[in-house]
Design an enzyme around this catalytic site. Structure first.
Site, PDB file in Angstrom:
ATOM      1  N   GLU B 157       0.840  -1.209   0.000  1.00  0.00           N
ATOM      2  CA  GLU B 157       0.000   0.000   0.000  1.00  0.00           C
ATOM      3  C   GLU B 157       0.871   1.253   0.000  1.00  0.00           C
ATOM      4  O   GLU B 157       1.486   1.570   1.013  1.00  0.00           O
ATOM      5  CB  GLU B 157      -0.891   0.026   1.259  1.00  0.00           C
ATOM      6  CG  GLU B 157      -1.768   1.280   1.327  1.00  0.00           C
ATOM      7  CD  GLU B 157      -2.599   1.371   2.596  1.00  0.00           C
ATOM      8  OE1 GLU B 157      -2.305   0.633   3.559  1.00  0.00           O
ATOM      9  OE2 GLU B 157      -3.522   2.204   2.626  1.00  0.00           O
ATOM     10  N   GLU B 251     -12.732   3.264   5.475  1.00  0.00           N
ATOM     11  CA  GLU B 251     -12.000   3.570   6.713  1.00  0.00           C
ATOM     12  C   GLU B 251     -12.310   4.988   7.168  1.00  0.00           C
ATOM     13  O   GLU B 251     -11.393   5.810   7.271  1.00  0.00           O
ATOM     14  CB  GLU B 251     -10.495   3.475   6.489  1.00  0.00           C
ATOM     15  CG  GLU B 251      -9.961   2.156   6.038  1.00  0.00           C
ATOM     16  CD  GLU B 251      -8.449   2.225   5.844  1.00  0.00           C
ATOM     17  OE1 GLU B 251      -7.724   1.575   6.592  1.00  0.00           O
ATOM     18  OE2 GLU B 251      -8.009   2.966   4.939  1.00  0.00           O
TER      19      GLU B 251
END
Lengths: 296, 296
Positions: B157, B251
């Protein structure tokens, strides 16, 4: 109304620290279409201010200043020495502005630096939060009184969540200058930070309205205007809507180096002549402002 | 083709650390429309993995894992102990994934944490840069071989410039997994970080293409989807264009607290019931994906 903002370039675009030998860069800024230079407030001994002022004038440029805080000069600090040094530093910025012929000193003048000071985000209790804000307000009141006496305006710049935990949004900046309550302590906004913190860039500009005395126009990734995701048409329309006529500074720091392991948040010297990109950025911003003004 | 991505929620949305007493939250995730939960890889002793797996199954959810690095377990580290601990940690993440029935472990698995580790950006020489990248590649090769043997995929990521100086963009992430060259080391993207680093979110997704095995959908300021500046239509069209069918995690960390002096980058517990906001976010994303699929 038509937008009449002067457009400028931050000295860091070329070099830092900006010293006497770099004054030769001023005509290149003018040639790229800039109306003013934004200088980091020179540290003692870094730059002869009278000589710089003369050179800036000869180049046909104006000047805006950007203040630099650090943990040793931080009006948010619980350490009385660091708080006092923070106030003294802001007063010295006012002196530098007078010496350079600038009227605006912007930046995160409330202190509380994070990532560039090696400080991680940490929870904070409500009593300490309020005490911290009270220290900032007291410090900015004192610095603001000094600025007001000398005809200089200090501009509070909200920064993104990783650079400070004191003031991240236009709303927080407005709350802060409201508590300070000085005609010499106003707001500035920077689209780079806004891209991380605001629900809506145009909305934040409209919210800031007349309280805004300075503006920095940067892409989401700090590259040249037009290379990123910012909706410049919407930004310029909002600037025109609120009658903004203050300075607009470009700060394209992103360099042409996307290799793995290169710190993007660390300033790097230019790797090539970027004067064409700068001139294009200035033209794009001016044209977008002109269109926004004509449409209003 | 129509998008068929499962949509999930990160456990941190509710609480952290996520422990046995929090398994009761799983049905609420399902009720909000989620297909899976993304758990931070539990630290030793934090969570009984067999019990958690059973509870996740009973709730009708799947599971994705998010790895957490720190300076003591960091495959980019020049300290051989920290590098080895970084590799051992990634292998332990693979073990946790097997125990929990997950197949993907994502995160900044290359290490080099910055602001959350109290590390400031600093210049780096070319030799050290290459040595650092080589350490990361070696570590990920070893962890990737272990993951491949166990049918787990590790997802690199890219994070924003303030959270790491190793890998900030999709392009850098692709360069990294290309050098690792393992079928078990792939790419994931998170729109929060992309908002800071990419020229164009949709373009970055198209660049990532088939290399992408995981995706996190967050607003520019990490608030609920629909409250910020991200162009979800463009993002979803790009996801559909590249045939993305992997998990998409929400998120939303931003809490309803905009007061001066509150650290936005610090996780805070929810101040109110946000299940309605979560359900709206899931519906908005699913509807936008469906429209993008229908239009393609």
């Amino acid at each position: 109304m038509s937008a009449v903002s002067p457009i400028g370039i931050i000295s860091m675009f070329y070099v830092r620290p900006f010293q006497a030998e770099h004054l030769v860069l001023l005509p290149a800024m003018k040639a790229a279409g800039c109306d003013f230079v934004e200088l980091l407030v020179p540290e003692p001994g870094e730059l002869d201010l009278a000589g710089a002022r003369a050179a800036i004038g000869r180049a046909g440029l104006g000047c805006v200043l950007a203040a630099r805080v650090n943990p040793a000069r931080d009006v948010s600090s619980a350490d009385p020495a660091a708080h006092a040094a923070g106030v003294a530093y802001l007063k010295s910025c006012v002196d530098s502005a007078r010496a350079l012929g600038a009227t605006i000193v912007g930046g995160p003048i409330y202190g509380a630096p994070m990532v560039f000071a090696g400080r991680a985000p940490a929870p904070i209790g409500d009593a300490e939060r309020e005490a911290k804000v009270a220290r900032v307000v007291a410090g900015l009141k004192e610095a603001g009184a000094y600025a007001e006496r000398h005809g200089i305006v200090l501009a509070v710049e909200p920064l993104n969540r990783f650079e400070t935990d004191l003031c991240n949004t236009a709303r927080q900046g407005l709350a802060l200058i409201d508590r300070v309550g000085s005609p010499a302590v106003k707001l500035m906004l920077d689209t780079f930070h806004m891209c991380m913190e605001e629900d809506d860039l145009a909305g934040a500009i409209r919210q800031a309205g007349q309280a805004m005395v300075h503006f920095q126009a940067n892409e989401n990734h700090r590259g040249f205007i037009g290379t990123g995701t910012v909706d410049w048409k919407a930004v310029c329309r909002a600037l025109v809507d609120v009658g903004y006529a203050g300075p607009i500074t470009l700060e394209p720091f992103r360099r042409n180096d996307d290799r793995l392991g290169v710190p993007l948040a660390q300033w790097r010297a230019p790797a090539r002549d970027e004067s064409g990109d700068l001139a294009r950025s200035v033209r794009l911003l001016r044209a977008t402002l002109d269109f926004a003004g004509a449409a209003s």
